[in-house]
Write a protein that holds these residues in place. Structure first.
Motif, PDB file in Angstrom:
ATOM      1  N   LEU A 144      42.720  76.209  22.005  1.00 58.00           N
ATOM      2  CA  LEU A 144      43.915  77.002  22.293  1.00 58.00           C
ATOM      3  C   LEU A 144      45.020  76.717  21.269  1.00 58.00           C
ATOM      4  O   LEU A 144      45.723  77.630  20.825  1.00 58.00           O
ATOM      5  N   ALA A 145      45.188  75.457  20.893  1.00 58.91           N
ATOM      6  CA  ALA A 145      46.217  75.087  19.914  1.00 58.91           C
ATOM      7  C   ALA A 145      45.925  75.729  18.559  1.00 58.91           C
ATOM      8  O   ALA A 145      46.836  76.247  17.898  1.00 58.91           O
ATOM      9  N   LEU A 146      44.655  75.715  18.141  1.00 57.35           N
ATOM     10  CA  LEU A 146      44.287  76.344  16.866  1.00 57.35           C
ATOM     11  C   LEU A 146      44.533  77.851  16.908  1.00 57.35           C
ATOM     12  O   LEU A 146      45.029  78.435  15.933  1.00 57.35           O
ATOM     13  N   ALA A 147      44.195  78.481  18.017  1.00 61.96           N
ATOM     14  CA  ALA A 147      44.427  79.922  18.154  1.00 61.96           C
ATOM     15  C   ALA A 147      45.924  80.221  18.095  1.00 61.96           C
ATOM     16  O   ALA A 147      46.356  81.181  17.432  1.00 61.96           O
ATOM     17  N   ALA A 148      46.726  79.425  18.775  1.00 61.13           N
ATOM     18  CA  ALA A 148      48.174  79.619  18.758  1.00 61.13           C
ATOM     19  C   ALA A 148      48.727  79.431  17.351  1.00 61.13           C
ATOM     20  O   ALA A 148      49.596  80.203  16.898  1.00 61.13           O
ATOM     21  N   GLU A 201      38.831  74.631  25.389  1.00 60.54           N
ATOM     22  CA  GLU A 201      39.423  73.302  25.251  1.00 60.54           C
ATOM     23  C   GLU A 201      40.861  73.438  24.767  1.00 60.54           C
ATOM     24  O   GLU A 201      41.192  74.396  24.069  1.00 60.54           O
ATOM     25  N   PRO A 202      41.733  72.504  25.097  1.00 57.11           N
ATOM     26  CA  PRO A 202      43.126  72.576  24.632  1.00 57.11           C
ATOM     27  C   PRO A 202      43.242  72.656  23.109  1.00 57.11           C
ATOM     28  O   PRO A 202      44.102  73.361  22.584  1.00 57.11           O
TER      29      PRO A 202
END
Length: 167
Positions: free
Chosen positions: A147-151, A143-144
């Motif tokens: 991805l945002a949390l990983a980034a 989910e986007p």
């Protein structure tokens, strides 16, 4: 005299009308690959178009379910629009859901075929249409938000390393 009779007999056979196999059944795709859904179910459709000559009558239709192994078959059936009339669409459907095992589900050796008679009463049969469904695992796409949390996490780690290196 024998040669003349043989020539006449050959000409009579060649001039006699030849009964043609007039029924035509064509399918769009008999071997699709389908991703197994992570939840819910999807419907796999096999569409065919039936073309008959005037006076053709369907006398028999056989359909075998696509199976992975004996007793492990896809839930299948006929969809709307399955009339056996000129120009109609024949539709089979199979259901693939999140519990469906992956692999190649194939119809039996007879698959699907029709027997019919023409206006003169001659019997014909279509070829066997063998169809299959290759069920593969769906690739999980993050989910986007994930991805945002990983980034953000990677950016934080990078900032910490930079801070340590300069400090």
């Amino acid at each position: 005299m024998k040669k003349k009779l043989l020539t006449l007999a050959t000409a009579a056979v060649l001039a006699a009308p030849i009964a043609a196999n007039a029924l035509v059944l064509t399918f769009d795709d008999l071997n699709p690959t389908v991703e197994r859904p992570l939840s819910g179910s999807i419907q796999v459709n096999f569409f065919g178009t039936l073309t008959l000559d005037p006076g053709d009558i369907i006398t028999f239709a056989q359909f075998s379910f696509p199976c992975l192994a004996p007793g492990v078959c896809l839930l299948s059936g006929f969809g709307p629009g399955g009339e056996f009339d000129e120009g109609h669409t024949i539709r089979f459907l199979s259901i693939v859901d999140s519990t469906t095992l992956t692999g190649l589900y194939a119809s039996g050796p007879n698959g699907y075929h029709l027997a019919y008679s023409n206006a003169a009463g001659q019997q014909f049969s279509t070829g066997n249409y063998i169809f299959s469904v290759n069920v593969v695992d769906a690739i999980a796409v993050p989910e986007p938000g994930t991805l945002a949390l990983a980034a953000l996490g990677l950016a934080g780690i990078g900032a910490m390393r930079r801070r340590r290196a300069t400090g």
